[in-house]
Design a protein around this motif. Structure first.
Motif, short mmCIF file in Angstrom:
data_model
loop_
_atom_site.label_atom_id
_atom_site.label_comp_id
_atom_site.label_asym_id
_atom_site.label_seq_id
_atom_site.Cartn_x
_atom_site.Cartn_y
_atom_site.Cartn_z
N GLY A 15 0.79 -1.21 0.00
CA GLY A 15 0.00 0.00 0.00
C GLY A 15 0.82 1.27 0.00
N GLY A 16 2.10 1.14 0.23
CA GLY A 16 2.98 2.29 0.28
C GLY A 16 3.49 2.70 -1.08
N SER A 17 4.41 3.65 -1.07
CA SER A 17 4.95 4.22 -2.30
C SER A 17 6.46 4.31 -2.26
CB SER A 17 4.40 5.64 -2.52
OG SER A 17 2.99 5.64 -2.65
N LEU A 18 7.05 4.26 -3.43
CA LEU A 18 8.47 4.50 -3.62
C LEU A 18 8.66 5.21 -4.95
CD1 LEU A 18 10.27 1.13 -2.72
CD2 LEU A 18 10.48 3.29 -1.47
N ARG A 19 9.71 6.01 -5.04
CA ARG A 19 10.09 6.59 -6.32
C ARG A 19 11.50 6.16 -6.68
NH1 ARG A 19 10.31 12.75 -8.81
NH2 ARG A 19 12.24 12.93 -7.57
N LEU A 20 11.62 5.50 -7.81
CA LEU A 20 12.92 5.10 -8.31
C LEU A 20 13.46 6.16 -9.25
CD1 LEU A 20 12.24 1.34 -9.20
CD2 LEU A 20 12.86 2.37 -6.99
N SER A 21 14.76 6.34 -9.23
CA SER A 21 15.43 7.26 -10.13
C SER A 21 16.51 6.53 -10.91
CB SER A 21 16.08 8.41 -9.36
OG SER A 21 15.12 9.17 -8.65
N LYS A 43 11.50 -15.71 -11.99
CA LYS A 43 10.73 -15.24 -13.13
C LYS A 43 11.62 -14.54 -14.15
CE LYS A 43 6.22 -14.72 -10.97
NZ LYS A 43 5.01 -13.86 -10.87
N GLU A 44 11.11 -14.44 -15.37
CA GLU A 44 11.81 -13.71 -16.42
C GLU A 44 11.71 -12.22 -16.17
OE1 GLU A 44 13.01 -17.12 -18.19
OE2 GLU A 44 13.51 -15.13 -18.95
N ARG A 45 12.66 -11.49 -16.71
CA ARG A 45 12.59 -10.05 -16.67
C ARG A 45 11.38 -9.59 -17.48
NH1 ARG A 45 18.00 -6.58 -17.52
NH2 ARG A 45 18.52 -8.07 -15.84
N GLU A 46 10.61 -8.66 -16.93
CA GLU A 46 9.41 -8.20 -17.60
C GLU A 46 9.38 -6.69 -17.74
OE1 GLU A 46 5.72 -8.86 -15.51
OE2 GLU A 46 6.57 -8.31 -13.57
N PHE A 47 8.71 -6.26 -18.77
CA PHE A 47 8.51 -4.84 -19.03
C PHE A 47 7.59 -4.24 -17.99
CE2 PHE A 47 5.61 -1.72 -20.91
CZ PHE A 47 6.50 -0.74 -21.32
N VAL A 48 7.93 -3.05 -17.52
CA VAL A 48 7.10 -2.33 -16.57
C VAL A 48 6.51 -1.08 -17.20
CG1 VAL A 48 7.05 -1.09 -14.37
CG2 VAL A 48 8.37 -3.22 -14.58
N SER A 63 -0.18 -4.92 -15.31
CA SER A 63 -0.06 -5.19 -13.89
C SER A 63 0.23 -3.95 -13.05
CB SER A 63 1.02 -6.25 -13.63
OG SER A 63 2.27 -5.82 -14.14
N VAL A 64 0.74 -2.90 -13.68
CA VAL A 64 1.11 -1.70 -12.92
C VAL A 64 0.32 -0.47 -13.35
CG1 VAL A 64 3.43 -2.63 -12.63
CG2 VAL A 64 3.00 -0.92 -14.41
N LYS A 65 -0.43 -0.58 -14.41
CA LYS A 65 -1.16 0.57 -14.93
C LYS A 65 -2.11 1.13 -13.88
CE LYS A 65 -3.25 2.08 -19.27
NZ LYS A 65 -3.69 1.65 -20.61
N GLY A 66 -2.06 2.44 -13.72
CA GLY A 66 -2.87 3.10 -12.72
C GLY A 66 -2.20 3.25 -11.38
N ARG A 67 -1.11 2.53 -11.18
CA ARG A 67 -0.38 2.60 -9.92
C ARG A 67 1.01 3.21 -10.08
NH1 ARG A 67 1.13 -1.87 -7.48
NH2 ARG A 67 1.18 -3.15 -9.38
N PHE A 68 1.63 2.97 -11.23
CA PHE A 68 2.98 3.46 -11.48
C PHE A 68 2.94 4.58 -12.51
CE2 PHE A 68 5.56 -0.69 -10.55
CZ PHE A 68 4.94 -0.81 -9.33
N THR A 69 3.87 5.51 -12.39
CA THR A 69 4.01 6.59 -13.34
C THR A 69 5.47 6.77 -13.71
OG1 THR A 69 2.09 7.77 -12.43
CG2 THR A 69 3.59 9.03 -13.82
N TYR A 80 12.36 8.53 -14.01
CA TYR A 80 11.80 8.19 -12.72
C TYR A 80 10.69 7.15 -12.88
CZ TYR A 80 13.89 12.70 -11.53
OH TYR A 80 14.75 13.75 -11.37
N LEU A 81 10.49 6.40 -11.84
CA LEU A 81 9.33 5.53 -11.75
C LEU A 81 8.69 5.75 -10.39
CD1 LEU A 81 7.74 3.29 -13.27
CD2 LEU A 81 9.02 1.64 -11.89
N GLN A 82 7.56 6.43 -10.39
CA GLN A 82 6.80 6.63 -9.17
C GLN A 82 5.87 5.44 -8.99
OE1 GLN A 82 6.75 9.25 -6.75
NE2 GLN A 82 5.52 7.67 -5.74
N MET A 83 6.02 4.74 -7.88
CA MET A 83 5.25 3.54 -7.62
C MET A 83 4.36 3.78 -6.41
SD MET A 83 8.19 0.63 -8.21
CE MET A 83 9.10 1.15 -6.75
N SER A 84 3.08 3.58 -6.59
CA SER A 84 2.11 3.76 -5.52
C SER A 84 1.28 2.50 -5.37
CB SER A 84 1.21 4.96 -5.82
OG SER A 84 1.95 6.15 -5.94
N SER A 85 0.56 2.43 -4.26
CA SER A 85 -0.29 1.27 -3.97
C SER A 85 0.46 -0.03 -4.20
CB SER A 85 -1.56 1.33 -4.82
OG SER A 85 -2.29 2.50 -4.57
#
Length: 118
Positions: A15-21, A43-48, A63-69, A80-85
């Protein structure tokens, strides 16, 4: 030499968030599509997500649509990858990558670990 250096990973509760740079160097950042990929244990490497050269177009895995930006800052050569929820299933090593308009992703970072606990 070409370098993509990721940061921002860590341990977070579901439920938390992280931002990757990802800071790029050694190539012309503005002419490359930038993307994020991830690989979970077993698992295999997958596109995000990826983002166009201009930053105006983006694409996401279902799998990440609506949660990641995904976003980019040309002045800072950073994507950047902003990850929420965040969910436990988001746990993986996240990799930054770059591709030209006429080739696949051929520049990769070392990855940053994201662990989501439940």
């Amino acid at each position: 030499q070409v370098q993509l250096v990721e940061s921002g990973g860590g341990l977070v509760q579901a439920g938390g968030s992280l931002r990757l740079s990802c800071i790029a160097s050694g190539f012309t950042f503005g002419i490359y599509v930038m993307g994020w990929f991830r690989q979970a244990p077993g698992k295999e490497r997958e596109f995000v997500a990826d983002i166009s050269r201009s930053g105006t177009n983006t694409a996401y895995a279902d799998s990440v649509k609506g949660r990641f930006t995904i976003s980019r800052d040309g002045a800072r050569n950073t994507v950047y990858l902003q990850m929420s929820s965040l969910k436990a299933e988001d746990t993986a090593v996240y990799y930054c990558a770059a591709k030209s308009g006429f080739s696949g992703y051929d520049k990769w970072g070392q990855g940053t670990q994201v662990t989501v606990s439940s």
